[in-house]
Design an enzyme around this catalytic site. Structure first.
Site, PDB file in Angstrom:
ATOM      1  N   CYS A 116      94.266  60.882  13.159  1.00  0.00           N
ATOM      2  CA  CYS A 116      94.854  59.586  13.508  1.00  0.00           C
ATOM      3  C   CYS A 116      94.751  58.664  12.304  1.00  0.00           C
ATOM      4  O   CYS A 116      93.701  58.629  11.648  1.00  0.00           O
ATOM      5  CB  CYS A 116      94.090  58.996  14.692  1.00  0.00           C
ATOM      6  SG  CYS A 116      94.691  57.382  15.214  1.00  0.00           S
TER       7      CYS A 116
ATOM      8  N   GLU B  68      99.926  59.095  21.251  1.00  0.00           N
ATOM      9  CA  GLU B  68     100.514  57.774  20.998  1.00  0.00           C
ATOM     10  C   GLU B  68     100.484  56.887  22.238  1.00  0.00           C
ATOM     11  O   GLU B  68     100.221  55.692  22.146  1.00  0.00           O
ATOM     12  CB  GLU B  68     101.953  57.911  20.486  1.00  0.00           C
ATOM     13  CG  GLU B  68     102.076  58.617  19.143  1.00  0.00           C
ATOM     14  CD  GLU B  68     101.171  58.047  18.064  1.00  0.00           C
ATOM     15  OE1 GLU B  68     101.056  56.808  17.970  1.00  0.00           O
ATOM     16  OE2 GLU B  68     100.556  58.834  17.335  1.00  0.00           O
TER      17      GLU B  68
HETATM   18 ZN    ZN Z   1      96.531  57.749  16.452  1.00  0.00          ZN
END
Ligand code: ZN
Length: 197
Positions: free
Chosen positions: A107, A150
């Protein structure tokens, strides 16, 4: 277009449930454009608005990479992978199928750390594009993981919130170190994304 500052784990905005986009205003279009530019500069696969400090339900994904990645190994050799950002307005998962599958995730808000996370294998999701048109897709593999990751961002959840406390603490330690060691002289590209005041 402008590069936006990436928020890292620990930022309050990453913990908040984001607000739906009411109207697709010029400001939303500009945000989507800037997120696309930021995603490209960061060499990421997808970016949710809270990751750039905006608590709204907007995600930008690299559709070009997802389509290329879904090809067979043979086809991949023949086709060039092109960056093709796509904005998802108010995306939602309408159906999850298949048992837990574990894929390694990373991420942009947790730089320097990757870990396997359990997710549904197949998801059907809906979203509006920047023209207001509704779309629906059934996705598996990397796309399914990406969409679940997401949409978690839009609900204030990071992938490290879905792993053990021990691993999560390890990840937070790495993020802290990453931020402390940011150096505009040494890592100009990283500093442009993470170091701006
Ligand atoms: Zn992320």
């Amino acid at each position: 277009m402008a590069l936006l500052k990436l928020q890292v784990a620990g930022a309050v905005v990453l913990k908040k449930k984001a607000m739906p986009v009411a109207d697709i205003t010029p400001a939303i279009r500009t945000l989507a454009d800037d997120m696309a530019e930021t995603l490209k500069a960061a060499h990421g696969l997808a970016l949710a608005a809270p990751q750039v400090g905006e608590s709204v339900r907007l995600v930008v994904i690299d559709r070009g990479y997802l389509e290329w990645e879904a090809l067979s190994e043979e086809e991949r050799k023949k086709v060039r992978c092109e960056y093709r950002p796509e904005a998802l307005i108010n995306p939602e998962i309408v159906k999850k199928e298949g048992g837990d599958e574990e894929l390694e995730e990373g991420c942009l808000s947790v730089p320097g750390y990757r870990a396997a996370v359990k997710r549904a294998r197949i998801v059907t999701y809906r979203w509006r594009d920047l023209g207001g048109v509704m779309h629906e897709r059934r996705a598996e593999g990397l796309e399914a993981v990406c969409i679940q990751h997401e949409l978690d961002h839009l609900d204030g959840v990071l992938f490290i919130d879905r792993i053990s406390r021990l691993k999560r603490n390890l990840a937070l330690g790495k993020v802290k170190k990453f931020v402390e060691e940011l150096d505009p002289e040494e890592d100009e590209a990283e500093y442009r994304l993470y170091g701006k005041p």
